[in-house]
Design an enzyme around this catalytic site. Structure first.
Site, mmCIF file in Angstrom:
data_model
loop_
_atom_site.group_PDB
_atom_site.id
_atom_site.type_symbol
_atom_site.label_atom_id
_atom_site.label_comp_id
_atom_site.label_asym_id
_atom_site.label_seq_id
_atom_site.Cartn_x
_atom_site.Cartn_y
_atom_site.Cartn_z
ATOM 1 N N LYS A 103 -35.301 27.589 -25.258
ATOM 2 C CA LYS A 103 -36.136 26.817 -26.180
ATOM 3 C C LYS A 103 -35.423 26.736 -27.519
ATOM 4 C CE LYS A 103 -40.319 25.025 -25.944
ATOM 5 N NZ LYS A 103 -41.006 24.656 -24.710
ATOM 6 N N THR A 187 -46.050 15.521 -18.097
ATOM 7 C CA THR A 187 -46.745 16.794 -18.349
ATOM 8 C C THR A 187 -48.228 16.631 -18.008
ATOM 9 O OG1 THR A 187 -45.199 17.183 -20.143
ATOM 10 C CG2 THR A 187 -47.172 18.550 -20.119
ATOM 11 N N SER A 356 -38.093 16.145 -16.044
ATOM 12 C CA SER A 356 -36.825 16.355 -16.759
ATOM 13 C C SER A 356 -35.714 16.669 -15.756
ATOM 14 C CB SER A 356 -36.943 17.534 -17.726
ATOM 15 O OG SER A 356 -37.443 17.113 -18.968
#
Ligand code: GLU
Length: 422
Positions: A103, A187, A356
């Site tokens: 991240k 998502t 992704s």
């Protein structure tokens, strides 16, 4: 209060105890492999020079290249990014992707800067982290306050530095520039799919179930649209400024358009935006939204929203975590005790990283799939992952969070053993 990262470690430990996780595997997964912190100057539009701080934390790459978003937010800090990076490793493992977890973020409020400034900040950040990212090493993506435009700048800057076209260095790009069909609402689609599976299991019909959604960014607003189209009644939404409660149900699309115009969903209660039915909408705070009487509470904002302070006041029967870490470990215990079903982040929001992954594959083969193909592949993978988690829940008589962690940790442990790490 335990920090976000401590919370995450606690949850890994608890799942580890239930499944009897190899102690060495637990040790390996309890630390990020690499922490990159960069401090870099950028010239603002008024000529002033400002130093920005950014992070890229690579948690684990046993399963494949590091993967995970980059967020722009004033509260970004090392503890938060460590927690989010660990959750990415677990998330990719829950949905069985050949990817690790990372991240990143820059500590700033992006609303304080012009588009040109944001572009310069992004490009300079890429120059600083360039040695650590790449299509086979670490592939960033959008997260809080970053979007396809930011991803296009990252791919362009990285390509310039590499002196070749390397679109595969990030995902979540615009479709015209190496992006994938279906990434923008992946998502939310993944989350809705999992919720529908849960409702089937509970013998409930989505039609007419009331929903409150905290957060009206990419995940929250797309979720509101998809849920409304699916027959749910979205009665409340909120963003960082405040919320709106329309007991008779609100128009998700009009609210999205209004937020762009009026700055916040709290200003979208007028009859020009909402169906009236004789009933009116009222402004509510974010705290009030969390405590509303409703069937499903969707958390699509930031971490630590439900904690031991307010968990007892949650009246929803199901909490769906579209954000990462929105329920603290203490809050989770209270919800569990009160019989609230929590669909955990590592499963509920994994649709984003799944598409992704499809984007990475398409970039590698330089051949692109139709939207239908992406949707079908996403559903198939989410369905398989849901079944694995539901099975683990039965087997270990535990919560969905623990079951998802167990599925992930089992896979990671097996890989670590195969690779001879533990
Ligand atoms: N930021 C998203 C997440 O938290 C997406 C990550 C990705 O696509 O790599 O899952």
């Amino acid at each position: 209060m335990a920090t976000f990262y401590e919370n995450t470690l606690q949850q890994i430990q608890r799942a580890g105890e239930i499944m009897d996780l190899n102690k060495n595997a637990e040790m390996v997964l309890s630390q990020p492999q690499r922490i990159v912190q960069v401090n870099f100057p950028v010239k603002l539009d008024n000529g002033e020079i400002k130093i920005f701080t950014g992070f890229r934390i690579q948690h684990n790459n046993a399963a494949g290249p590091y993967k995970g978003g980059i967020r722009y937010h004033q509260d970004v800090n090392i503890d938060e990014v460590k927690a989010l990076a660990s959750l990415m490793t677990l998330k990719c493992a829950v949905v069985d992707l050949p990817l690790g977890g990372a991240k990143g973020g820059i500590t700033m409020n992006p609303h304080d800067y012009s588009k040109d400034e944001l572009e310069r900040i992004t490009r300079t950040f890429v120059q600083m982290i360039e040695p650590f990212i790449g299509p086979d090493t670490d592939v960033p993506a959008p997260d809080v306050n970053t979007d396809e435009k930011v991803m296009a700048w990252i791919a362009d800057e990285y390509s310039k530095l590499s002196e070749k076209n390397v679109v595969g260095v990030v995902t979540g790009k615009p479709i015209l520039y190496g992006g994938s069909q279906g990434r923008f609402d992946a998502t939310s689609k993944g989350g809705l799919f999992v919720l529908e599976e849960l409702l089937k299991k509970l013998g409930k019909d989505p039609k007419g179930l009331t929903v409150a959604i905290q957060g009206y960014g990419n995940a929250g607003s797309n979720m509101a649209n998809l849920m409304a189209a699916d027959g749910f009644k979205v009665v409340a939404v909120s963003d960082s400024h405040g919320g709106l409660h329309c007991p008779h149900g609100l128009d998700a699309l009009a609210t999205m358009e209004c937020k762009i115009k009026e700055g916040s969903v709290e200003n979208c209660g007028g009859s020009e935006y909402q169906p009236t039915d004789g009933d009116t909408c009222e402004k509510i705070s974010n705290e009030e939204l969390l405590e509303l009487e409703c069937d499903v509470l969707v958390l699509a904002a930031l971490e630590n929203q439900i904690t031991k302070e307010n968990a007892d006041k949650v009246k929803a029967k199901i909490v769906l975590e579209l954000a990462n870490g929105p329920v603290s470990a203490d809050g989770d215990h209270i919800l569990e005790k009160n019989g609230v079903i929590v669909v955990p982040d590592v499963l509920a929001n994994a649709g984003g990283v799944t598409v992704s992954y499809f984007e990475m594959v398409q970039n590698k083969q330089n051949f692109y799939w139709e939207a239908e193909e992406i949707e079908e592949k996403l559903k198939k993978n989410m369905g398989k992952s849901w079944n694995n988690v539901a099975e683990a829940k039965e087997k270990y008589k535990t919560t969905y969070r623990m079951a998802a962690f167990i599925v992930a940790l089992r896979r990671l442990q097996d890989i670590l053993v195969l690779r001879g790490t533990v």
